[in-house]
Motif scaffolding. Structure first.
Motif, PDB file in Angstrom:
ATOM      1  N   GLY A 160     -15.426  70.656   6.252  1.00 50.01           N
ATOM      2  CA  GLY A 160     -15.552  71.183   7.606  1.00 50.01           C
ATOM      3  C   GLY A 160     -14.824  72.506   7.683  1.00 50.01           C
ATOM      4  O   GLY A 160     -14.222  72.951   6.704  1.00 50.01           O
ATOM      5  N   ASP A 161     -14.879  73.159   8.816  1.00 52.88           N
ATOM      6  CA  ASP A 161     -14.198  74.442   8.975  1.00 52.88           C
ATOM      7  C   ASP A 161     -12.739  74.241   9.374  1.00 52.88           C
ATOM      8  O   ASP A 161     -12.375  73.224   9.980  1.00 52.88           O
ATOM      9  N   PRO A 162     -11.868  75.204   9.054  1.00 55.33           N
ATOM     10  CA  PRO A 162     -10.446  75.069   9.375  1.00 55.33           C
ATOM     11  C   PRO A 162     -10.148  75.324  10.845  1.00 55.33           C
ATOM     12  O   PRO A 162     -10.996  75.830  11.593  1.00 55.33           O
ATOM     13  N   VAL A 163      -8.919  75.011  11.235  1.00 50.27           N
ATOM     14  CA  VAL A 163      -8.429  75.219  12.596  1.00 50.27           C
ATOM     15  C   VAL A 163      -7.387  76.324  12.567  1.00 50.27           C
ATOM     16  O   VAL A 163      -6.427  76.265  11.792  1.00 50.27           O
ATOM     17  N   VAL A 164      -7.571  77.332  13.390  1.00 48.79           N
ATOM     18  CA  VAL A 164      -6.618  78.440  13.447  1.00 48.79           C
ATOM     19  C   VAL A 164      -5.246  77.922  13.871  1.00 48.79           C
ATOM     20  O   VAL A 164      -5.123  77.149  14.825  1.00 48.79           O
ATOM     21  N   GLY A 165      -4.213  78.335  13.145  1.00 51.18           N
ATOM     22  CA  GLY A 165      -2.852  77.939  13.461  1.00 51.18           C
ATOM     23  C   GLY A 165      -2.319  76.803  12.629  1.00 51.18           C
ATOM     24  O   GLY A 165      -1.096  76.641  12.523  1.00 51.18           O
ATOM     25  N   PHE A 166      -3.200  76.009  12.025  1.00 50.34           N
ATOM     26  CA  PHE A 166      -2.717  74.937  11.159  1.00 50.34           C
ATOM     27  C   PHE A 166      -2.046  75.567   9.941  1.00 50.34           C
ATOM     28  O   PHE A 166      -2.562  76.518   9.355  1.00 50.34           O
ATOM     29  N   ALA A 167      -0.879  75.014   9.537  1.00 47.08           N
ATOM     30  CA  ALA A 167      -0.010  75.727   8.594  1.00 47.08           C
ATOM     31  C   ALA A 167       0.157  75.051   7.240  1.00 47.08           C
ATOM     32  O   ALA A 167       1.125  75.339   6.532  1.00 47.08           O
ATOM     33  N   ALA A 184      -4.001  79.242   8.523  1.00 49.03           N
ATOM     34  CA  ALA A 184      -5.252  79.899   8.897  1.00 49.03           C
ATOM     35  C   ALA A 184      -4.991  80.759  10.130  1.00 49.03           C
ATOM     36  O   ALA A 184      -4.696  80.233  11.205  1.00 49.03           O
ATOM     37  N   THR A 185      -5.070  82.076   9.981  1.00 44.66           N
ATOM     38  CA  THR A 185      -4.787  82.978  11.088  1.00 44.66           C
ATOM     39  C   THR A 185      -6.043  83.410  11.835  1.00 44.66           C
ATOM     40  O   THR A 185      -5.957  83.890  12.960  1.00 44.66           O
ATOM     41  N   SER A 186      -7.218  83.235  11.210  1.00 45.85           N
ATOM     42  CA  SER A 186      -8.479  83.584  11.870  1.00 45.85           C
ATOM     43  C   SER A 186      -9.630  82.900  11.152  1.00 45.85           C
ATOM     44  O   SER A 186      -9.578  82.674   9.933  1.00 45.85           O
ATOM     45  N   VAL A 187     -10.680  82.568  11.906  1.00 41.69           N
ATOM     46  CA  VAL A 187     -11.936  82.105  11.306  1.00 41.69           C
ATOM     47  C   VAL A 187     -13.076  83.039  11.699  1.00 41.69           C
ATOM     48  O   VAL A 187     -14.250  82.712  11.525  1.00 41.69           O
ATOM     49  N   THR A 188     -12.704  84.217  12.214  1.00 40.29           N
ATOM     50  CA  THR A 188     -13.704  85.241  12.584  1.00 40.29           C
ATOM     51  C   THR A 188     -13.348  86.578  11.948  1.00 40.29           C
ATOM     52  O   THR A 188     -13.695  87.632  12.465  1.00 40.29           O
ATOM     53  N   ALA A 189     -12.655  86.528  10.812  1.00 40.62           N
ATOM     54  CA  ALA A 189     -12.214  87.749  10.147  1.00 40.62           C
ATOM     55  C   ALA A 189     -13.370  88.451   9.445  1.00 40.62           C
ATOM     56  O   ALA A 189     -14.416  87.856   9.166  1.00 40.62           O
ATOM     57  N   THR A 205      -2.544  83.211   5.520  1.00 41.55           N
ATOM     58  CA  THR A 205      -1.283  83.769   5.042  1.00 41.55           C
ATOM     59  C   THR A 205      -0.327  82.641   4.680  1.00 41.55           C
ATOM     60  O   THR A 205      -0.597  81.470   4.954  1.00 41.55           O
ATOM     61  N   GLY A 206       0.808  82.995   4.089  1.00 35.35           N
ATOM     62  CA  GLY A 206       1.855  82.015   3.835  1.00 35.35           C
ATOM     63  C   GLY A 206       1.740  81.315   2.503  1.00 35.35           C
ATOM     64  O   GLY A 206       0.652  81.156   1.956  1.00 35.35           O
ATOM     65  N   GLY A 207       2.881  80.919   1.972  1.00 32.87           N
ATOM     66  CA  GLY A 207       2.902  80.218   0.706  1.00 32.87           C
ATOM     67  C   GLY A 207       2.585  81.143  -0.458  1.00 32.87           C
ATOM     68  O   GLY A 207       2.576  82.367  -0.329  1.00 32.87           O
ATOM     69  N   VAL A 208       2.305  80.561  -1.612  1.00 34.32           N
ATOM     70  CA  VAL A 208       1.877  81.323  -2.787  1.00 34.32           C
ATOM     71  C   VAL A 208       0.380  81.569  -2.665  1.00 34.32           C
ATOM     72  O   VAL A 208      -0.421  80.642  -2.784  1.00 34.32           O
ATOM     73  N   LEU A 209       0.006  82.811  -2.414  1.00 34.19           N
ATOM     74  CA  LEU A 209      -1.393  83.138  -2.168  1.00 34.19           C
ATOM     75  C   LEU A 209      -2.178  83.261  -3.478  1.00 34.19           C
ATOM     76  O   LEU A 209      -1.584  83.434  -4.548  1.00 34.19           O
ATOM     77  N   PRO A 210      -3.506  83.190  -3.415  1.00 34.55           N
ATOM     78  CA  PRO A 210      -4.322  83.337  -4.621  1.00 34.55           C
ATOM     79  C   PRO A 210      -4.125  84.695  -5.285  1.00 34.55           C
ATOM     80  O   PRO A 210      -3.714  85.664  -4.642  1.00 34.55           O
ATOM     81  N   GLN A 211      -4.451  84.748  -6.566  1.00 31.54           N
ATOM     82  CA  GLN A 211      -4.432  85.978  -7.333  1.00 31.54           C
ATOM     83  C   GLN A 211      -5.760  86.136  -8.052  1.00 31.54           C
ATOM     84  O   GLN A 211      -6.646  85.280  -7.947  1.00 31.54           O
ATOM     85  N   GLY A 212      -5.904  87.243  -8.789  1.00 21.49           N
ATOM     86  CA  GLY A 212      -7.123  87.466  -9.541  1.00 21.49           C
ATOM     87  C   GLY A 212      -7.457  86.291 -10.436  1.00 21.49           C
ATOM     88  O   GLY A 212      -6.578  85.758 -11.121  1.00 21.49           O
ATOM     89  N   GLY A 213      -8.709  85.875 -10.443  1.00 19.83           N
ATOM     90  CA  GLY A 213      -9.132  84.698 -11.195  1.00 19.83           C
ATOM     91  C   GLY A 213      -9.221  83.447 -10.347  1.00 19.83           C
ATOM     92  O   GLY A 213      -9.845  82.459 -10.738  1.00 19.83           O
TER      93      GLY A 213
END
Length: 261
Positions: A160-167, A184-189, A205-213
């Motif tokens: 399903g789709d995420p909810v904005v603000g869930f951390a 999740a800071t936006s679902v309309t970005a 945003t937040g946590g260890v974010l993805p990188q290349g690959g």
């Protein structure tokens, strides 16, 4: 087996009857209280050995049925991406989803190590939808969790789709492994890269974010009371302190598929 069915794969077990000693050997990394509940306490019959048991495959050297979150590439030298998750069409044919900027239609994706054929690329949605399908092989309803060399997976139960603000959203890819704590800071970005502009997409945003690959890797949320995972999309881009993912609903609508469970 009954314990694992009811409690998931937090602990590993191996068991067999040793004909040379007449004992049942149990190899496990489970704590003593769990071992006692599973095998009893008769150490005259049961030989418990405290060690884990690992699969002979990993997210970088996957085998059929292929899981999401694994390292994939092309047989010729190529950039590496991550598989996302398994979907199925109305007649039950299964596919894997990954990011559209990884490969082009007609190319053959293979495992990062070992070069096993993962499948043929089709349905590339660029420039406006960063998604494509991998088909032609067997695909399981699991995604890799844990580190970059993990052989451990978790069952996918829904999408399903995420909810904005869930951390506490997570991603799990071949470069950074499994990481949670994303908001999740936006679902309309909107995100515009060299492969085109995509909108609406997830910004997080937040946590260890993805990188290349990690492109193509599953973006998901954990179950509250079970080891299952719930897909929310797949990673497509990273810039500064924000990462972006395609929405599950866009994948479902484009390909006419449901999540494979």
């Amino acid at each position: 087996m009954d314990y694992v069915k009811g409690n998931g794969t937090k602990y590993t077990f191996g068991a067999y009857a040793d004909a040379t000693t007449g004992k049942v050997v149990v190899e496990t990394d489970a704590p003593s209280e769990v071992v006692a509940s599973v095998v009893g306490v008769d150490r005259g019959v049961v030989d418990v050995r405290k060690q884990g048991v690992a699969d002979n495959f990993s997210r970088r050297d996957d085998v059929p049925s292929f899981w999401g979150g694994a390292g994939i590439t092309l047989s010729a030298p190529s950039a590496r991406c991550s598989s996302g998750y398994t979907v199925q069409d109305s007649v039950g044919t299964r596919f894997q989803v990954t990011a559209g900027h990884c490969f082009t239609n007609g190319q053959t994706a293979v495992t990062e190590l070992g070069g096993r054929v993962v499948g043929t690329i089709s349905g590339n949605g660029l420039p406006s939808q960063d998604m494509e399908l991998i088909s032609g092989q067997s695909y399981g309803s699991f995604i890799y969790i844990g580190g970059v060399d993990s052989g451990t997976g978790a069952h996918v139960a829904s999408a399903g789709d995420p909810v904005v603000g869930f951390a506490n959203y997570c991603h799990s890819g071949r470069t950074t492994g499994e990481n949670c704590g994303h908001t999740a800071t936006s679902v309309t970005a909107t995100v515009c890269t060299s492969s085109g502009c995509k909108s609406p997409v997830i910004a997080f945003t937040g946590g260890v974010l993805p990188q290349g690959g990690d492109s193509g890797s599953p973006f998901y949320v954990n179950s509250v009371s079970a080891p299952d995972k719930h897909i929310r999309g797949h990673v497509i881009a990273i810039g500064g302190g924000t990462a972006y993912a395609e929405l599950w609903s866009r994948v479902s609508a484009r390909f006419g598929v449901s999540i494979a469970t």
